[in-house]
Scaffold this motif. Structure first.
Motif: not given
Length: 314
Positions: A135-136, A184-185, A272-276
């Protein structure tokens, strides 16, 4: 130049040296009075080199085997010479590992967990990102700005479009990828972050009896979302590094994660973010995409596209 720079560190002469790299950055192995060192020179801002030195001291003082740059005769830890900034690292004990075993993966997970535990509690920051960054914006190719994962995705999309056959598969990939990236963002800035070495992989480590005895090379260190580096290293070690053993990549991955969490348990938000994160890193790691693009160009891309969809579906 090497002899001239080494005079800042020693009154004794260099008895032997060998240039290991001379493109973009200079790296040389040098011997002085029977001791081996690595002299590294590159074009970096002084402020960044000073941050590297501060970071290595921070980690070393915490008991981690980070090699701290040597002091010069007058007490500095870097030298400006010939348009380059030089640091000198004493050669550590141990050997580099070319083929990982499960014990090595666990040891790397353990060390990264320890590093991240320190990183999450310190106020120290580099002020720049790492090559893992997301996201840079991709406005420049500077580390911490460009997003390698997104660039691999865009490269993949462009090549599939040019091939012109897999429209339905392409639409599915786009939908799955963008959905995971969006989730994620939304939380990225709230995930734990901190200063990291940025490349804690076997080629920057020394091992002795399966234990890590030295960490070196800090030229791409920076601030990073800790979960991002954790999963990125896990995917690399489990699926992309040479391995000796009967364990599957999935078993290697879980062994690494368990070792990491023994040192730094992940928060509920991170879990919660690991799968994504796992899905997009696993599917769009650059070397996997490079191989897939070649298959697509040679008319053998259906299986690769199906696997990509499967990875994104999780």
């Amino acid at each position: 130049m090497i002899q001239e720079v080494m005079k800042y560190y020693f009154t004794e002469p260099v008895t032997r040296h060998e240039i290991l790299r001379d493109k973009e950055r200079l790296v040389a192995e040098v011997e002085v009075d029977g001791e081996m060192y690595y002299l590294k020179g590159e074009k970096q801002p002084v402020a960044f080199i000073e941050k590297i030195i501060e970071f290595t001291i921070l980690m070393n003082d915490a008991g981690l085997p980070f090699i701290v740059p040597e002091k010069t005769i007058i007490g500095n830890r870097y030298v400006e010479h010939g348009g380059l900034l030089f640091i000198l690292e004493k050669k550590g004990f141990g050997e580099e590992i070319k083929h990982l075993r499960l014990s090595h993966s666990r040891e790397i997970g353990k060390l990264l967990g320890k590093q991240h535990a320190i990183s999450s509690t310190t106020d120290f920051r580099f002020g720049t990102g790492t090559s893992w960054g997301m996201f840079g914006g991709n406005e420049t190719d500077a580390i911490g700005d460009y997003d390698e994962n997104e660039l691999s995705y865009l490269d993949f999309i462009r090549n599939v479009k040019e091939e012109g056959t897999f429209r339905m598969e392409l639409a599915t990939v786009k939908e799955l990828y963008q959905s995971r990236r969006l989730k994620l963002k939304e939380v990225w800035s709230s995930l734990p972050s901190g200063p990291v070495q940025g490349d804690l992989c076997p080629y920057n480590l020394l091992f002795q009896q399966d234990k890590i005895t030295a960490v070196f090379d800090y030229d791409i260190a920076g601030d990073e979302v800790l979960l991002n580096e954790c999963i990125g290293v896990a995917v690399f070690l489990a699926w992309h590094h040479d391995f000796e053993g009967t364990e599957t990549p999935e078993e290697r991955y879980h062994a690494y994660i368990e070792a990491y969490e023994a040192e730094r348990p992940l928060s509920d938000g991170e879990r919660e973010m690991i799968p994504h994160l796992f899905a997009i890193i696993r599917a769009f790691r650059y070397d996997r995409i490079e191989e897939g693009i070649e298959k697509i160009k040679h008319g053998d891309g259906k299986a690769f596209l199906d696997e990509t969809i499967m990875l994104l579906q999780g």
